[in-house]
Design a protein around this motif. Structure first.
Motif, PDB file in Angstrom:
ATOM      1  N   PHE A  14       0.833  -1.201   0.000  1.00 36.67           N
ATOM      2  CA  PHE A  14       0.000   0.000   0.000  1.00 36.67           C
ATOM      3  C   PHE A  14       0.866   1.249   0.000  1.00 36.67           C
ATOM      4  O   PHE A  14       0.591   2.222  -0.714  1.00 36.67           O
ATOM      5  CB  PHE A  14      -0.930   0.016   1.219  1.00 36.67           C
ATOM      6  CG  PHE A  14      -2.264  -0.592   0.963  1.00 36.67           C
ATOM      7  CD1 PHE A  14      -3.153   0.022   0.094  1.00 36.67           C
ATOM      8  CD2 PHE A  14      -2.647  -1.762   1.572  1.00 36.67           C
ATOM      9  CE1 PHE A  14      -4.387  -0.536  -0.155  1.00 36.67           C
ATOM     10  CE2 PHE A  14      -3.879  -2.329   1.327  1.00 36.67           C
ATOM     11  CZ  PHE A  14      -4.740  -1.718   0.463  1.00 36.67           C
ATOM     12  N   ILE A  21       1.571   6.666  -7.001  1.00 35.41           N
ATOM     13  CA  ILE A  21       0.523   7.454  -7.668  1.00 35.41           C
ATOM     14  C   ILE A  21       0.682   8.940  -7.390  1.00 35.41           C
ATOM     15  O   ILE A  21      -0.008   9.746  -7.981  1.00 35.41           O
ATOM     16  CB  ILE A  21      -0.913   7.021  -7.309  1.00 35.41           C
ATOM     17  CG1 ILE A  21      -1.147   7.103  -5.824  1.00 35.41           C
ATOM     18  CG2 ILE A  21      -1.241   5.657  -7.835  1.00 35.41           C
ATOM     19  CD1 ILE A  21      -2.582   6.878  -5.473  1.00 35.41           C
ATOM     20  N   LEU A  33      -1.052   2.349  -9.439  1.00 36.06           N
ATOM     21  CA  LEU A  33      -2.438   1.868  -9.335  1.00 36.06           C
ATOM     22  C   LEU A  33      -2.478   0.347  -9.360  1.00 36.06           C
ATOM     23  O   LEU A  33      -3.216  -0.278  -8.590  1.00 36.06           O
ATOM     24  CB  LEU A  33      -3.274   2.410 -10.492  1.00 36.06           C
ATOM     25  CG  LEU A  33      -3.955   3.740 -10.264  1.00 36.06           C
ATOM     26  CD1 LEU A  33      -4.726   4.132 -11.489  1.00 36.06           C
ATOM     27  CD2 LEU A  33      -4.893   3.640  -9.083  1.00 36.06           C
ATOM     28  N   LEU A  36      -1.385  -0.927  -6.067  1.00 36.32           N
ATOM     29  CA  LEU A  36      -2.445  -0.734  -5.068  1.00 36.32           C
ATOM     30  C   LEU A  36      -3.525  -1.786  -5.211  1.00 36.32           C
ATOM     31  O   LEU A  36      -3.993  -2.350  -4.225  1.00 36.32           O
ATOM     32  CB  LEU A  36      -3.075   0.651  -5.236  1.00 36.32           C
ATOM     33  CG  LEU A  36      -2.502   1.791  -4.415  1.00 36.32           C
ATOM     34  CD1 LEU A  36      -3.322   3.031  -4.642  1.00 36.32           C
ATOM     35  CD2 LEU A  36      -2.520   1.431  -2.953  1.00 36.32           C
ATOM     36  N   SER A  37      -3.911  -2.083  -6.473  1.00 33.48           N
ATOM     37  CA  SER A  37      -5.004  -3.036  -6.612  1.00 33.48           C
ATOM     38  C   SER A  37      -4.546  -4.435  -6.227  1.00 33.48           C
ATOM     39  O   SER A  37      -5.334  -5.217  -5.679  1.00 33.48           O
ATOM     40  CB  SER A  37      -5.601  -3.003  -8.016  1.00 33.48           C
ATOM     41  OG  SER A  37      -4.650  -3.375  -8.947  1.00 33.48           O
ATOM     42  N   VAL A  40      -4.779  -4.623  -2.522  1.00 29.29           N
ATOM     43  CA  VAL A  40      -6.157  -4.870  -2.087  1.00 29.29           C
ATOM     44  C   VAL A  40      -6.519  -6.336  -2.287  1.00 29.29           C
ATOM     45  O   VAL A  40      -7.159  -6.958  -1.429  1.00 29.29           O
ATOM     46  CB  VAL A  40      -7.128  -3.955  -2.847  1.00 29.29           C
ATOM     47  CG1 VAL A  40      -8.555  -4.322  -2.547  1.00 29.29           C
ATOM     48  CG2 VAL A  40      -6.904  -2.534  -2.454  1.00 29.29           C
TER      49      VAL A  40
ATOM     50  N   ILE B 173      -8.456   7.755 -13.045  1.00 20.90           N
ATOM     51  CA  ILE B 173      -7.541   7.547 -11.925  1.00 20.90           C
ATOM     52  C   ILE B 173      -8.273   7.751 -10.602  1.00 20.90           C
ATOM     53  O   ILE B 173      -8.192   6.908  -9.688  1.00 20.90           O
ATOM     54  CB  ILE B 173      -6.348   8.532 -12.008  1.00 20.90           C
ATOM     55  CG1 ILE B 173      -5.478   8.225 -13.206  1.00 20.90           C
ATOM     56  CG2 ILE B 173      -5.525   8.480 -10.730  1.00 20.90           C
ATOM     57  CD1 ILE B 173      -4.566   7.059 -13.039  1.00 20.90           C
ATOM     58  N   MET B 176     -10.740   5.006  -9.967  1.00 23.01           N
ATOM     59  CA  MET B 176     -10.015   3.758  -9.680  1.00 23.01           C
ATOM     60  C   MET B 176      -9.601   3.746  -8.211  1.00 23.01           C
ATOM     61  O   MET B 176      -9.770   2.745  -7.510  1.00 23.01           O
ATOM     62  CB  MET B 176      -8.796   3.740 -10.591  1.00 23.01           C
ATOM     63  CG  MET B 176      -7.982   2.510 -10.532  1.00 23.01           C
ATOM     64  SD  MET B 176      -8.607   1.276 -11.612  1.00 23.01           S
ATOM     65  CE  MET B 176      -7.497  -0.043 -11.158  1.00 23.01           C
ATOM     66  N   ILE B 177      -9.060   4.880  -7.740  1.00 16.75           N
ATOM     67  CA  ILE B 177      -8.687   4.954  -6.326  1.00 16.75           C
ATOM     68  C   ILE B 177      -9.931   4.790  -5.462  1.00 16.75           C
ATOM     69  O   ILE B 177      -9.923   4.090  -4.440  1.00 16.75           O
ATOM     70  CB  ILE B 177      -7.962   6.279  -6.036  1.00 16.75           C
ATOM     71  CG1 ILE B 177      -6.636   6.313  -6.784  1.00 16.75           C
ATOM     72  CG2 ILE B 177      -7.701   6.446  -4.552  1.00 16.75           C
ATOM     73  CD1 ILE B 177      -5.961   7.637  -6.746  1.00 16.75           C
ATOM     74  N   ILE B 180     -10.737   1.212  -5.268  1.00 17.74           N
ATOM     75  CA  ILE B 180      -9.820   0.495  -4.371  1.00 17.74           C
ATOM     76  C   ILE B 180     -10.242   0.700  -2.918  1.00 17.74           C
ATOM     77  O   ILE B 180     -10.275  -0.246  -2.118  1.00 17.74           O
ATOM     78  CB  ILE B 180      -8.371   0.968  -4.620  1.00 17.74           C
ATOM     79  CG1 ILE B 180      -7.864   0.381  -5.930  1.00 17.74           C
ATOM     80  CG2 ILE B 180      -7.461   0.549  -3.489  1.00 17.74           C
ATOM     81  CD1 ILE B 180      -6.557   0.922  -6.372  1.00 17.74           C
ATOM     82  N   LEU B 183     -13.113  -1.507  -2.211  1.00 18.41           N
ATOM     83  CA  LEU B 183     -12.731  -2.900  -1.981  1.00 18.41           C
ATOM     84  C   LEU B 183     -12.179  -3.078  -0.575  1.00 18.41           C
ATOM     85  O   LEU B 183     -12.442  -4.092   0.079  1.00 18.41           O
ATOM     86  CB  LEU B 183     -11.685  -3.334  -3.002  1.00 18.41           C
ATOM     87  CG  LEU B 183     -12.224  -3.889  -4.300  1.00 18.41           C
ATOM     88  CD1 LEU B 183     -11.087  -4.355  -5.164  1.00 18.41           C
ATOM     89  CD2 LEU B 183     -13.134  -5.073  -4.010  1.00 18.41           C
ATOM     90  N   ILE B 184     -11.385  -2.083  -0.110  1.00 20.29           N
ATOM     91  CA  ILE B 184     -10.855  -2.182   1.249  1.00 20.29           C
ATOM     92  C   ILE B 184     -12.005  -2.248   2.243  1.00 20.29           C
ATOM     93  O   ILE B 184     -12.023  -3.090   3.156  1.00 20.29           O
ATOM     94  CB  ILE B 184      -9.938  -0.979   1.568  1.00 20.29           C
ATOM     95  CG1 ILE B 184      -8.710  -0.985   0.672  1.00 20.29           C
ATOM     96  CG2 ILE B 184      -9.505  -1.009   3.026  1.00 20.29           C
ATOM     97  CD1 ILE B 184      -7.874   0.247   0.799  1.00 20.29           C
TER      98      ILE B 184
END
Lengths: 140, 513
Positions: A14, A21, A33, A36-37, A40, B173, B176-177, B180, B183-184
């Motif tokens: 993370f 980014i 990115l 990061l994914s 996750v 972007i 997308m963040i 994410i 998802l967390i």
């Protein structure tokens, strides 16, 4: 999440992703990115690991699986949220659902990464640069 | 005979996905594509009306995809979900008819139709799903298809391709963040509660809080959802992508983005706050009120300084979403009813304004309002439509926006939120100022210097362009003159939101194979 080492790995990922980014280069942002994914995805996968080695395969109907103990049901009053159980109840399964979730998340992030790489290529063609600081035609 | 009523929720998602594939195959027959897509959109609109009436008469409808009960994917059509589907189907039909004459032929026949269908599938799926992870998947469908639609080019090409790409990059972007973060949040909820079904989560959280063992990190997960949905709805700290993306998109897509897409965020906040986290409301309410007020202020002040007509409308969208969130943040039955009425009125008026602005830009050949003026002579239809929209957005009677603003402020004062209502009222005056300043600069006064900027083009009054605008304008006036059905519906939705027990019962009484 049982393993301390796994947690530390996820948090480092993370950190790396967040650092990337915030860079000025488009490609670095995209790599950030992706990292990061993946962090996750690891986080999701780690939520399904209980200390165990049995494979959770159901043969037959739902009722027989409940009777044989392969599926355990909710007991909200006593704090049992299936499939999240404490070690006391003595189950030894790996939760299969989170792996399906991760698979979905990976496919989605693949599609988005493909789109965003093509977009980055076209931006490079239009602007002749990959520096985000020079992309300021729109002022937000 | 198969009972169609029973399968309506899945049909509303499956038909657009099927049509997306069919449209790609029909790309060499543009005429057939147009006719087929409009027909299917009309069918979808009729089906969503049918679904809303069915839910109104028979209570919450649950559709199981597969037979896995609460472990599988469930589509749940309650009043909130089905009325959002009706709203989005109506606006998307109008945007689709408009885009037949607006989007370049090549782009229209090759990708536009199928992406548009995917976007509708994403919207309907998000509104109907009963599962958090499934909602994430539909969010991603929505995100990717809308990104590709933003890049598509309208006739005339008044927006440079490089601008579109820069805007899309920003949009992609940030979202997308956002996904994410979602998802967390979903993973943490799953790790705590072992379920993804929203009704099941609600049951477990209320059981935990009754026994007093609610883990503290649930209070961290709730604000994460505010970040996710706030990013979709462009509230204050996450608002800066919107004024780039919405003006860069072709006008029918701007109408979809501003009319329906940012309401997805509002829908998500309503669902998550009132179904899943009623225990965290004491924490979320002040947060939402603060962010909503900041959104109203930032949006209104930025809108005043704009010369670009679409950018002005985009900033106005930010400000208006602030009002919707203000009602949600106050969180009583009256204010939530008011913000639902506000949501519908803003969706219809703002999509009509964006469609109108597309025609205005085509007529004047520029997006810059300083290079327009006196167009009321040459474009009477567009000027009257823009006036109706501006009156509704700024809240003048007899338009729908008046009812919405009046209900919101009335409810806020009744619930003794004096300071937030005072701030909102002050900036409602600014709304009046910037909307009418735009109208005056474009349509009133001297015509522009024709030697320097060229003549106006003939007003495009083809049926494809004028029918959607006239219908939406009629809807704006109708909602102002006869607002009772909408208010009754909003009250019923609010009752369902504040008392989630019927929803939970409807979902959890399903058996497992």
């Amino acid at each position: 999440m049982n393993s301390v080492l796994l947690s530390i790995t996820i948090s480092i990922l993370f950190g790396i992703g967040t650092f990337l980014i915030l860079r000025r280069d488009i490609i670095k942002v995209i790599i950030g990115l992706s990292i990061l994914s993946h962090a996750v995805n690891l986080l999701i996968a780690s939520t399904g690991i209980f200390d165990g080695d049995k494979v959770p395969i159901i043969t037959g109907s739902h009722e027989s699986a409940v009777a044989s103990g392969t599926i355990f049901t909710d007991d909200v009053v006593n704090g049992v949220m299936s499939p999240v159980v404490s070690v006391m109840t003595g189950t030894h399964y790996v939760d299969p659902l989170v792996q399906a979730l991760v698979l979905t998340a990976i496919v989605i992030s693949l599609a988005i990464t493909a789109f965003i790489l093509i977009l980055a290529y076209r931006i490079h063609e239009e602007y002749k640069t990959t520096d985000l600081n020079e992309m300021k035609r729109l002022r937000g | 005979m198969i009972d169609v009523m029973q399968h309506l929720p899945i049909l509303l998602v499956a038909i657009p996905i099927l049509m997306a594939a069919v449209m790609i195959m029909l790309r060499s027959h543009p005429k057939l594509q147009n006719i087929l897509n409009v027909t299917v959109s009309i069918v979808l609109l009729l089906m969503s009306i049918q679904l809303l009436f069915h839910v109104w008469d028979n209570g919450i409808q649950v559709y199981e995809v597969g037979e896995w009960g609460k472990y599988g994917i469930l589509l749940v059509a309650d009043l909130l979900g089905s009325s959002m589907v009706l709203l989005s189907s109506g606006i998307s039909l109008m945007a689709l008819i408009y885009s037949l004459d607006y989007i370049q032929e090549h782009s229209l026949s090759s990708t536009y139709h199928s992406l548009f269908n995917l976007m509708i599938a994403g919207l309907n799926g998000t509104f109907l799903t009963g599962d958090l992870f499934n909602m994430f998947v539909f969010f991603e469908i929505l995100l990717l298809s809308s990104c590709a639609l933003v890049v598509s080019q309208g006739k005339g090409g008044h927006t440079k391709t490089s601008d579109k790409m820069e805007a899309t990059f920003k949009y992609l972007i940030l979202n997308m963040i956002g996904s994410i973060v979602m998802l967390i949040a979903v993973a943490s909820l799953y790790a705590t509660l072992g379920t993804l079904n929203m009704a099941d989560i609600a049951v477990k959280i209320s059981a935990l809080s009754q026994s007093g063992t609610l883990p503290w990190h649930l209070f961290m997960i709730a604000p994460l959802f505010i970040i996710v949905f706030g990013n979709k709805a462009a509230i204050f700290p996450m608002h800066y992508w919107l004024p780039d993306v919405h003006p860069s998109a072709p006008s029918p897509i701007s109408a979809m983005l501003s009319g329906v897409m940012i309401k997805v965020g509002v829908y998500g906040v309503l669902r998550v706050c009132f179904l899943i986290f009623p225990d965290a409301l004491f924490l979320l309410k002040p947060m939402i009120i603060f962010l909503a007020l900041a959104t109203i202020i930032v949006g209104a002040i930025s809108a005043i300084g704009q010369n670009d007509v679409k950018r002005l409308l985009a900033y106005s969208s930010i400000s208006q979403v602030g009002y919707i969130f203000l009602g949600i943040g106050m969180g009583t039955a009256l204010t939530i009813t008011a913000s639902l009425v506000y949501l519908v009125n803003h969706a219809i008026a703002k999509s009509m304004l964006f469609l109108t602005s597309g025609s205005i830009i085509h007529h004047a050949g520029t997006r810059d309002m300083t290079k327009m003026g006196g167009m009321i002579q040459s474009a009477p239809l567009m000027s009257s439509a823009f006036l109706i929209g501006a009156m509704s957005i700024s809240g003048l009677p007899p338009m729908g926006g008046f009812i919405a603003k009046f209900m919101l402020f009335d409810a806020g004062i009744l619930d003794q939120y004096y300071i937030p209502v005072a701030i909102a009222l002050l900036f409602a005056v600014l709304t009046l100022f910037y909307m009418f300043r735009a109208w005056l600069r474009m349509f009133w006064g001297e015509e522009r210097d024709f030697v320097e900027h060229g003549e106006y083009r003939a007003q495009n009054t083809s049926l494809y362009v004028s029918i959607p605008i006239i219908l939406l304008a009629a809807a704006v006036i109708a909602l102002g003159l006869y607002a009772e059905p909408l208010i009754v519906l909003s009250q019923a939705i609010t009752d369902q939101l504040l008392d989630p027990q019927p929803y939970i019962d409807a979902v959890l009484t399903r058996g497992v194979r």
